[in-house]
Enzyme design. Structure first.
Site, PDB file in Angstrom:
ATOM      1  N   TYR A  18      84.374 -35.377  17.695  1.00 15.28           N
ATOM      2  CA  TYR A  18      85.097 -36.603  18.030  1.00 15.28           C
ATOM      3  C   TYR A  18      86.204 -36.838  17.016  1.00 15.28           C
ATOM      4  O   TYR A  18      86.310 -36.138  16.009  1.00 15.28           O
ATOM      5  CB  TYR A  18      84.090 -37.779  18.073  1.00 15.28           C
ATOM      6  N   MET A 204      88.589 -32.995  28.823  1.00 14.74           N
ATOM      7  CA  MET A 204      87.322 -32.533  29.390  1.00 14.74           C
ATOM      8  C   MET A 204      87.225 -31.000  29.436  1.00 14.74           C
ATOM      9  O   MET A 204      86.136 -30.462  29.318  1.00 14.74           O
ATOM     10  CB  MET A 204      87.112 -33.119  30.790  1.00 14.74           C
ATOM     11  N   TRP A 227      93.999 -43.848  22.324  1.00 17.90           N
ATOM     12  CA  TRP A 227      92.598 -43.937  21.897  1.00 17.90           C
ATOM     13  C   TRP A 227      92.257 -45.412  21.831  1.00 17.90           C
ATOM     14  O   TRP A 227      92.864 -46.171  21.061  1.00 17.90           O
ATOM     15  CB  TRP A 227      92.435 -43.274  20.522  1.00 17.90           C
ATOM     16  N   LEU A 228      91.311 -45.820  22.668  1.00 15.78           N
ATOM     17  CA  LEU A 228      90.963 -47.241  22.757  1.00 15.78           C
ATOM     18  C   LEU A 228      90.541 -47.807  21.402  1.00 15.78           C
ATOM     19  O   LEU A 228      90.880 -48.943  21.049  1.00 15.78           O
ATOM     20  CB  LEU A 228      89.833 -47.441  23.789  1.00 15.78           C
TER      21      LEU A 228
HETATM   22  N1  LIG Z   1      90.993 -42.080  24.639  1.00 18.26           N
HETATM   23  C1  LIG Z   1      90.160 -43.086  24.915  1.00 18.26           C
HETATM   24  O1  LIG Z   1      90.220 -44.173  24.348  1.00 18.26           O
HETATM   25  C2  LIG Z   1      89.128 -42.878  25.980  1.00 18.26           C
HETATM   26  C3  LIG Z   1      88.391 -43.948  26.485  1.00 18.26           C
HETATM   27  C4  LIG Z   1      87.481 -43.712  27.523  1.00 18.26           C
HETATM   28  C5  LIG Z   1      87.297 -42.403  27.991  1.00 18.26           C
HETATM   29  N2  LIG Z   1      87.999 -41.398  27.418  1.00 18.26           N
HETATM   30  C6  LIG Z   1      87.887 -40.009  27.883  1.00 18.26           C
HETATM   31  O2  LIG Z   1      88.157 -40.013  29.265  1.00 18.26           O
HETATM   32  C7  LIG Z   1      87.468 -38.914  29.858  1.00 18.26           C
HETATM   33  C8  LIG Z   1      86.674 -39.448  31.041  1.00 18.26           C
HETATM   34  O3  LIG Z   1      85.629 -40.299  30.560  1.00 18.26           O
HETATM   35  P1  LIG Z   1      84.641 -40.984  31.597  1.00 18.26           P
HETATM   36  O4  LIG Z   1      83.564 -41.688  30.871  1.00 18.26           O
HETATM   37  O5  LIG Z   1      85.478 -41.739  32.571  1.00 18.26           O
HETATM   38  O6  LIG Z   1      84.072 -39.666  32.303  1.00 18.26           O
HETATM   39  P2  LIG Z   1      82.921 -39.482  33.402  1.00 18.26           P
HETATM   40  O7  LIG Z   1      82.833 -40.684  34.265  1.00 18.26           O
HETATM   41  O8  LIG Z   1      81.697 -39.033  32.680  1.00 18.26           O
HETATM   42  O9  LIG Z   1      83.503 -38.270  34.269  1.00 18.26           O
HETATM   43  C9  LIG Z   1      83.788 -37.006  33.705  1.00 18.26           C
HETATM   44  C10 LIG Z   1      84.991 -36.425  34.412  1.00 18.26           C
HETATM   45  O10 LIG Z   1      85.375 -35.191  33.845  1.00 18.26           O
HETATM   46  C11 LIG Z   1      85.450 -34.186  34.853  1.00 18.26           C
HETATM   47  N3  LIG Z   1      85.077 -32.929  34.207  1.00 18.26           N
HETATM   48  C12 LIG Z   1      83.912 -32.668  33.581  1.00 18.26           C
HETATM   49  N4  LIG Z   1      83.974 -31.431  33.015  1.00 18.26           N
HETATM   50  C13 LIG Z   1      85.192 -30.934  33.303  1.00 18.26           C
HETATM   51  C14 LIG Z   1      85.847 -29.697  33.016  1.00 18.26           C
HETATM   52  N5  LIG Z   1      85.255 -28.713  32.294  1.00 18.26           N
HETATM   53  N6  LIG Z   1      87.086 -29.505  33.500  1.00 18.26           N
HETATM   54  C15 LIG Z   1      87.693 -30.462  34.223  1.00 18.26           C
HETATM   55  N7  LIG Z   1      87.138 -31.658  34.516  1.00 18.26           N
HETATM   56  C16 LIG Z   1      85.894 -31.880  34.058  1.00 18.26           C
HETATM   57  C17 LIG Z   1      84.508 -34.662  35.937  1.00 18.26           C
HETATM   58  O11 LIG Z   1      84.848 -34.086  37.178  1.00 18.26           O
HETATM   59  P3  LIG Z   1      83.758 -33.945  38.374  1.00 18.26           P
HETATM   60  O12 LIG Z   1      83.572 -35.330  38.952  1.00 18.26           O
HETATM   61  O13 LIG Z   1      84.411 -33.006  39.318  1.00 18.26           O
HETATM   62  O14 LIG Z   1      82.494 -33.416  37.754  1.00 18.26           O
HETATM   63  C18 LIG Z   1      84.789 -36.170  35.899  1.00 18.26           C
HETATM   64  O15 LIG Z   1      86.009 -36.456  36.550  1.00 18.26           O
HETATM   65  C19 LIG Z   1      86.615 -38.289  28.767  1.00 18.26           C
HETATM   66  O16 LIG Z   1      87.323 -37.209  28.203  1.00 18.26           O
HETATM   67  C20 LIG Z   1      86.498 -39.412  27.746  1.00 18.26           C
HETATM   68  O17 LIG Z   1      86.236 -38.949  26.442  1.00 18.26           O
HETATM   69  C21 LIG Z   1      88.910 -41.604  26.443  1.00 18.26           C
END
Ligand SMILES: NC(=O)c1ccc[n+]([C@@H]2O[C@H](COP(=O)([O-])OP(=O)(O)OC[C@H]3O[C@@H](n4cnc5c(N)ncnc54)[C@H](OP(=O)(O)O)[C@@H]3O)[C@@H](O)[C@H]2O)c1
Length: 289
Positions: A18, A204, A227-228
């Site tokens: 992370y 991802m 980044w939130l």
């Molecule tokens: N920067 C920030 O502040 C922030 C805040 C929140 C979240 N995030 C990031 O946003 C992303 C999504 O988070 P979430 O909680 O919304 O996720 P989630 O609901 O757990 O869903 C995961 C997603 O990733 C896809 N995925 C999984 N493995 C993959 C791979 N190897 N290649 C391509 N796609 C893949 C899945 O597709 P399928 O449905 O097809 O399985 C699904 O769309 C994560 O990377 C998380 O760390 C970042």
């Protein structure tokens, strides 16, 4: 604590991959919902009994959180729904509002559209009158995303660019949201207008961004990150509470419903983490009543 979801960031934190590490021993869990049972000195007694979201260290029966790391949940919002509102919907809201001045009818591009953030982007954009072009790994996901308000869904393969251009019909989007990296992000950026912005907020695929020189030289694309955690640390309290007001208002209207694929008691957290690594939706830790 009542319950807490397992998010990709929780898995990354446990893996040591992370944006920042924490001193051990530590309690994981980026978000969760509980009820206030006791207060530190000087805190307004009205907090006792309130349902709240906690920021961090959520995978436990009880703990102490500073007042600026809890958010009061409005009456009527169920704990299971509230527990998924602190991280992903605010991220979606800020991605849509901080990087481009979108006008009604503008297109926004995103990959990982089936994710919790992606779904929230679709629901917020739909409410705000912006169109979303959603890139997915599985064509079968299109129907459920359209039911949330997605305007178009295309599959993330080498034909994605052509399929997307057919949908856009000459419109050139100025904002693209990337949570995958690698070729997927390159394809998304390839659809942007000159001077358009690609915001990377997740990785991802764990693959690095690949940015052709021509995207910079001839099209002057802008590559940003979000980044939130950084936003929350810097934002004044009134901006944070106004953000959560918007999120709770939309949640009360039915948005951001969690897509829970499995539930585990806290005592089975190792099995819960293993299930979460398989993907397909959220795993919920059921902690207390
Ligand atoms: N920067 C920030 O502040 C922030 C805040 C929140 C979240 N995030 C990031 O946003 C992303 C999504 O988070 P979430 O909680 O919304 O996720 P989630 O609901 O757990 O869903 C995961 C997603 O990733 C896809 N995925 C999984 N493995 C993959 C791979 N190897 N290649 C391509 N796609 C893949 C899945 O597709 P399928 O449905 O097809 O399985 C699904 O769309 C994560 O990377 C998380 O760390 C970042």
């Amino acid at each position: 604590m009542f319950c807490a979801p397992i998010n990709p960031a929780d898995l990354n934190m446990i893996e040591g991959k992370y944006g920042e590490s924490r001193d051990l021993p530590d309690v994981p869990g980026s978000e969760g919902c509980g009820r206030v049972v006791d207060l530190g000195a000087g805190v307004d007694g009205a907090w006792v009994g309130r349902k709240v979201l906690v920021d961090g260290q959520a995978w436990r029966q009880s703990g102490n959180w500073p007042l600026d790391r809890v958010v009061a949940v409005p009456d009527g919002l169920a704990a299971d729904h509230a527990a998924v509102l602190r991280v992903n919907p605010p991220t979606a809201w800020l991605l849509l509002h901080q990087f481009a001045a979108l006008r009604p009818g503008d297109w926004v591009l995103q990959n990982a559209a089936t994710s919790a953030v992606g779904r929230a982007v679709i629901e917020i954009a739909h409410q705000r009158g912006w169109k979303t072009l959603n890139v997915v790994r599985r064509a079968a996901a299109a129907e459920e995303l359209r039911a949330l308000g997605a305007d178009a869904v295309v599959v993330d393969d080498e034909d994605m660019g052509a399929a997307a251009k057919d949908v856009l019909g000459g419109a050139v989007p100025r904002l693209a949201l990337n949570a995958i990296g690698g070729e997927s992000a390159t394809r998304l950026a390839g659809l942007l207008a000159s001077g358009g912005t690609l915001v990377t907020y997740g990785a991802m695929s764990k693959e690095a961004l690949k940015i052709p020189n021509s995207f910079l030289i001839f099209r002057d694309l802008v590559f940003r990150g979000f980044w939130l955690t950084r936003w929350l640390r810097a934002a004044p309290p009134d901006q944070v509470s106004s953000l959560f007001d918007q999120i709770f208002r939309l949640a009360a209207s039915g948005c951001f419903a969690p897509r829970v694929v499995a539930e585990f008691p806290l005592a089975e957290v190792a099995a819960a983490v293993t299930r979460a690594e398989e993907g397909g939706g959220k795993v919920l830790l059921r902690i207390g009543g």
